[in-house]
Write an enzyme that holds these catalytic residues in place. Sequence first.
Site, PDB file in Angstrom:
ATOM      1  N   HIS A   1      34.826  39.672  44.174  1.00 42.82           N
ATOM      2  CA  HIS A   1      36.185  39.917  44.689  1.00 42.82           C
ATOM      3  C   HIS A   1      36.293  39.415  46.121  1.00 42.82           C
ATOM      4  CE1 HIS A   1      37.019  42.013  41.080  1.00 42.82           C
ATOM      5  NE2 HIS A   1      36.329  43.108  41.358  1.00 42.82           N
TER       6      HIS A   1
ATOM      7  N   LEU B   1      56.611  29.682  53.287  1.00 41.77           N
ATOM      8  CA  LEU B   1      56.154  29.961  51.916  1.00 41.77           C
ATOM      9  C   LEU B   1      56.243  31.470  51.704  1.00 41.77           C
ATOM     10  CD1 LEU B   1      54.583  29.092  49.255  1.00 41.77           C
ATOM     11  CD2 LEU B   1      52.486  29.674  50.497  1.00 41.77           C
TER      12      LEU B   1
ATOM     13  N   ARG C   1      46.226  30.541  34.944  1.00 40.92           N
ATOM     14  CA  ARG C   1      45.203  31.586  34.821  1.00 40.92           C
ATOM     15  C   ARG C   1      43.838  30.931  34.937  1.00 40.92           C
ATOM     16  NH1 ARG C   1      44.779  37.053  31.589  1.00 40.92           N
ATOM     17  NH2 ARG C   1      42.699  37.636  32.243  1.00 40.92           N
TER      18      ARG C   1
ATOM     19  N   ARG D   1      29.966  43.145  41.369  1.00 42.35           N
ATOM     20  CA  ARG D   1      31.298  42.568  41.123  1.00 42.35           C
ATOM     21  C   ARG D   1      32.112  42.459  42.409  1.00 42.35           C
ATOM     22  NH1 ARG D   1      33.077  42.393  35.996  1.00 42.35           N
ATOM     23  NH2 ARG D   1      35.198  42.644  36.745  1.00 42.35           N
TER      24      ARG D   1
ATOM     25  N   SER E   1      47.782  39.107  30.061  1.00 40.94           N
ATOM     26  CA  SER E   1      47.338  40.388  30.624  1.00 40.94           C
ATOM     27  C   SER E   1      48.461  41.132  31.349  1.00 40.94           C
ATOM     28  CB  SER E   1      46.132  40.183  31.542  1.00 40.94           C
ATOM     29  OG  SER E   1      45.036  39.682  30.818  1.00 40.94           O
TER      30      SER E   1
ATOM     31  N   ARG F   1      39.109  50.602  35.607  1.00 39.11           N
ATOM     32  CA  ARG F   1      37.756  50.098  35.915  1.00 39.11           C
ATOM     33  C   ARG F   1      36.920  51.211  36.554  1.00 39.11           C
ATOM     34  NH1 ARG F   1      37.895  43.764  37.461  1.00 39.11           N
ATOM     35  NH2 ARG F   1      39.175  43.159  35.687  1.00 39.11           N
TER      36      ARG F   1
ATOM     37  N   ASP G   1      41.504  35.280  37.946  1.00 34.92           N
ATOM     38  CA  ASP G   1      40.512  35.969  37.107  1.00 34.92           C
ATOM     39  C   ASP G   1      39.147  35.287  37.185  1.00 34.92           C
ATOM     40  OD1 ASP G   1      39.657  37.932  35.372  1.00 34.92           O
ATOM     41  OD2 ASP G   1      40.193  36.796  33.574  1.00 34.92           O
TER      42      ASP G   1
HETATM   43  C1  IPE Z   1      44.134  40.350  35.032  1.00 38.76           C
HETATM   44  O1  IPE Z   1      42.763  40.181  34.877  1.00 38.76           O
HETATM   45  C2  IPE Z   1      44.418  41.082  36.314  1.00 38.76           C
HETATM   46  C3  IPE Z   1      44.113  40.367  37.546  1.00 38.76           C
HETATM   47  C4  IPE Z   1      43.606  39.172  37.657  1.00 38.76           C
HETATM   48  C5  IPE Z   1      44.449  41.074  38.735  1.00 38.76           C
HETATM   49  P1  IPE Z   1      41.887  41.182  33.997  1.00 38.76           P
HETATM   50  O2  IPE Z   1      40.489  40.710  34.118  1.00 38.76           O
HETATM   51  O3  IPE Z   1      42.150  42.591  34.395  1.00 38.76           O
HETATM   52  O4  IPE Z   1      42.471  40.941  32.558  1.00 38.76           O
HETATM   53  P2  IPE Z   1      41.834  41.267  31.127  1.00 38.76           P
HETATM   54  O5  IPE Z   1      41.364  42.687  31.185  1.00 38.76           O
HETATM   55  O6  IPE Z   1      40.688  40.333  30.925  1.00 38.76           O
HETATM   56  O7  IPE Z   1      42.935  41.030  30.146  1.00 38.76           O
HETATM   57  C1  IPE Z   2      39.860  39.321  38.579  1.00 40.18           C
HETATM   58  O1  IPE Z   2      38.498  39.137  38.325  1.00 40.18           O
HETATM   59  C2  IPE Z   2      40.090  40.273  39.733  1.00 40.18           C
HETATM   60  C3  IPE Z   2      40.704  41.556  39.351  1.00 40.18           C
HETATM   61  C4  IPE Z   2      41.045  41.904  38.151  1.00 40.18           C
HETATM   62  C5  IPE Z   2      40.913  42.516  40.410  1.00 40.18           C
HETATM   63  P1  IPE Z   2      37.718  40.081  37.334  1.00 40.18           P
HETATM   64  O2  IPE Z   2      37.148  41.225  38.127  1.00 40.18           O
HETATM   65  O3  IPE Z   2      38.552  40.464  36.188  1.00 40.18           O
HETATM   66  O4  IPE Z   2      36.540  39.132  36.874  1.00 40.18           O
HETATM   67  P2  IPE Z   2      35.941  39.003  35.408  1.00 40.18           P
HETATM   68  O5  IPE Z   2      37.061  38.679  34.492  1.00 40.18           O
HETATM   69  O6  IPE Z   2      35.298  40.312  35.087  1.00 40.18           O
HETATM   70  O7  IPE Z   2      34.940  37.894  35.544  1.00 40.18           O
HETATM   71 MG    MG Z   3      38.895  39.594  34.394  1.00 42.82          MG
END
Ligand code: IPE
Ligand code: IPE
Ligand code: MG
Length: 246
Positions: free
Chosen positions: A35, A129, A186, A31, A194, A69, A18
Amino acid sequence: MPGAQAAGVPRHIAIVMDGNGRWAKARHRPRSFGHNAGRKAVRAVIEACMREGVQALTLFAFSSENWHRPQDEVGALMDLFLRALDREVEELHGHGVRLRFVGELDAFDQPLRRRMQASMTRTEGNDKLLVNIAVNYGGRWDIVRAARRAAEAVANGELRVDQIDESRLDQWTSLAELPPLDLFIRTGGEYRLSNFLLWQAAYAELYFTDTLWPDFDEACLRRAIEDYARRERRYGRTGEQVATNV
Ligand code: IPE
Ligand code: IPE
Ligand code: MG
């Protein structure tokens, strides 16, 4: 599954990757830039797990809730998965990594599903792995699916209701045949699961770090493993019982 790993090294690590969006935002970039930057961290963690002798690594790449999203972000993520599969699989295969996708894969379009399947087939003989990529995965989905399978087995007369217990249900969950989840990491500073691996995390050690996923590297993983190695896992017993192993 290779069994040689040092004491204190988790057999199975799961990571909620995350913080990509905030990493990109801090750089005034979209964003999707975050990624994309996260791929480097994935590579670093896979290599570090191989060096440490971890047996299985389960990465949360896309949750069942991430479909909500904005469409352009979901589209960018799907493109990224496609490109990553095209570019990285051969190299991972060369390193002896077995790749597996876990989650409800039917939701993805045909080209992506085909590549996921091809990468699993390509690497299925590897045992250095095991890397599980959780996509369109939800912990509740996992439990519901196991419950459905149990119901089907009862309906078919293969099982009695009183034979459904934890170990039986466990067999129908994702990752059932793997070593138990030892360490749940995390990144990104949030203190929540989550909806990741709810069933499997029952006795996992939890580790949270503020580091945003694109900044996570081998040193970060080593810190998490060192922290894990200092934990006392009691499973409901007392510290004294654990110390004397009775
Ligand atoms: C959890 O992260 C999902 C992934 C890292 C793939 P999110 O960013 O979606 O989680 P929330 O919405 O903050 O709980
Ligand atoms: C996690 O990073 C990746 C996915 C959920 C795909 P985020 O996109 O949730 O990044 P933040 O939490 O908005 O910074
Ligand atoms: Mg996130």
